[in-house]
Write a protein that holds these residues in place. Sequence first.
Motif: not given
Lengths: 435, 187
Positions: A26, A49-50, A147, A151, A155, B176, B178-179, B184-185
């Motif tokens: 990562w 997602q967020f 995607t 992410f 992040t 997502f 997976y994280a 991780l999130i």
Amino acid sequence: MGMTITEKILAQHAGKTSVAPGDNVWVDVDVLMTHDVCGPGTIGIFKKQFGQNAKVWDPNKVVIIPDHYIFTADPHANRNIDIIREFAKEQKLPYYYDVGTENYKGVCHVALAQEGHNIPGEVLFGTDSHTCTSGAFGMFSTGIGNTDAAFILGTGKLWVKVPETMRFEFTGTFPPYVMAKDILLQVIGDIGCDGATYRTMEWAGDAVYKFSMEERMTLCNMAIEAGGKNAVIEADDVTFDYLKGRTDKKGIVHHSDPDAKYCFSKTYKADELEPVVAQPHSPDNRALARDCKDVKLDRSYIGSCTGGKITDFIAAAEILNGEKVKIDTFIVPATKDVEKDLHRETIDGKTLAQIFEDAGAKIGEASCAACLGGPKDTFGRTHGTEVVISTTNRNFPGRMGSKQSAVYLASPYTAAASALTGYVTDPREFIPARV
Amino acid sequence: MKKKIQGKAFVLGNNIDTDQIIPAEHLVYSLSDPEESKNYGKFALSGVPIEDSGLPQGKIPFVNEGQYQSTYKIIIGGSNFGCGSSREHAPACMEIAGVEAVVAESYARIFYRNSIDGGFFIPLEAKQKLTEEIKTGDELTIDLENYTLTNETQSKSYSLNSLGDVIDIIEAGNIFEYAKKAGLIPK
Ligand code: SF4
């Protein structure tokens, strides 16, 4: 064991002392770039997602450059620009280069360089496959999808598999009629259009270090046409000269260790290279330009992130100066800065723009234009069975618009020389007098 | 993750690039709007030259005129599948058209990664050249526990490469999920 430039950058951004090819790590991201085609999708996923009110991880590290579908009446394309504009406003993004304003730039990969976003040693991801272009600055840069970009927006991180590195070294001096584009088409012809899949293409050798940043960018730009993950050239004085006045960041210069491990290594004698083209319909379908002299053309196209930088137009103008084109010839500066330079740079007291106009070429506005076909009203787009010689990077079926058209990829020298004859032409027929 | 995928095969050649999968002129539709994004299904694989569409016979449209979904669920491809642009519209349009798996000899990196991180369908690697064995329209079964592909129409089986370490992302659904699982999130 020694590491390559790419391995060192990835290790540093993963907080490790070393990494090896095949490791999944990562990494912390320094810059995320997106544009009008992939930005809206990225933003949609980010919000899903967020959360609707989510904030990007760092507004100073997000760069949005509308460039693909700019000068079109297509309502969906224009709606997409509205989406990225709104997002930039909502997130207070300082690096949003809006269309229709003084701030508009043009093709993202060239704009990233010009605006000082490419920093040696940094990690840059972009929602565009030619993001590998930025590797010319000794950084790690690669293309990703919506995607992954979403992410990162949330992040500031992304997982990467550390690639193996292939090394291409050029010793000596390139002949004056050979451009970076020829070298690239030569190499892709040698290794095939999946010859570098999952790998880094590291360019090295004294001949490469003699190149300007523009030519180095061309060299890294088409790594993706060989399937490459990224391309890289060690940063040097040429790099830092270019960065002067564009950024205050210093960056880190990484060198490949003498005992670094390469999965492939080849040394070329620079002075043996010749002008080449990629014949339809694949970038690895290489032939010597002089062997294609019977190919009759309908059009010459000089533009894109690969072949629309100022050095590309200087090369084209050297050949078109005082001559008349025999076929439709389109000139598309990659960015606004390049466009301005067309009116500033001169040869024999004439500006490049003047030379092109006198030769009978049409000059378009800074953007991707017909490099990827695009909406029907795109400047330079093919609609029928046109045979085109182009300084762009892809000649897959339909890439420039019509599935029936056929595209030969070539250097700006070759595209300009061919414009004067109407056939694929080795630029040496026009150059010797001048060099 | 499904353990078995069954469906009709649609066979394509080598170097199927993203412009063939979804021509650039169609990239203007929204991917987040469910109604508008159906257009991607309509134009999926519409850039493949007609003689190469649905091998060995060719000239078979992947999606029929006026439709938004395909009757073919499994794509069989040659080498370097998905080369070209990073556009996620490419794997997305295939999923929207109803594709559940692609079995190719090899993939271009960004396309492969997009398929997995976005959770669009499962990209599998064949161990041999299947494009000359399987015909468009053959009924196939993919067994994801044993990594086999069975051609029910021709009563033949082939083994596939295992998915390796990306299996964790595929099982989670996308990057997502997976994280979140990996901490991780936040969940
Ligand atoms: S100029 Fe062509 S290759 Fe470059 S970013 Fe634009 S569409 Fe892509």
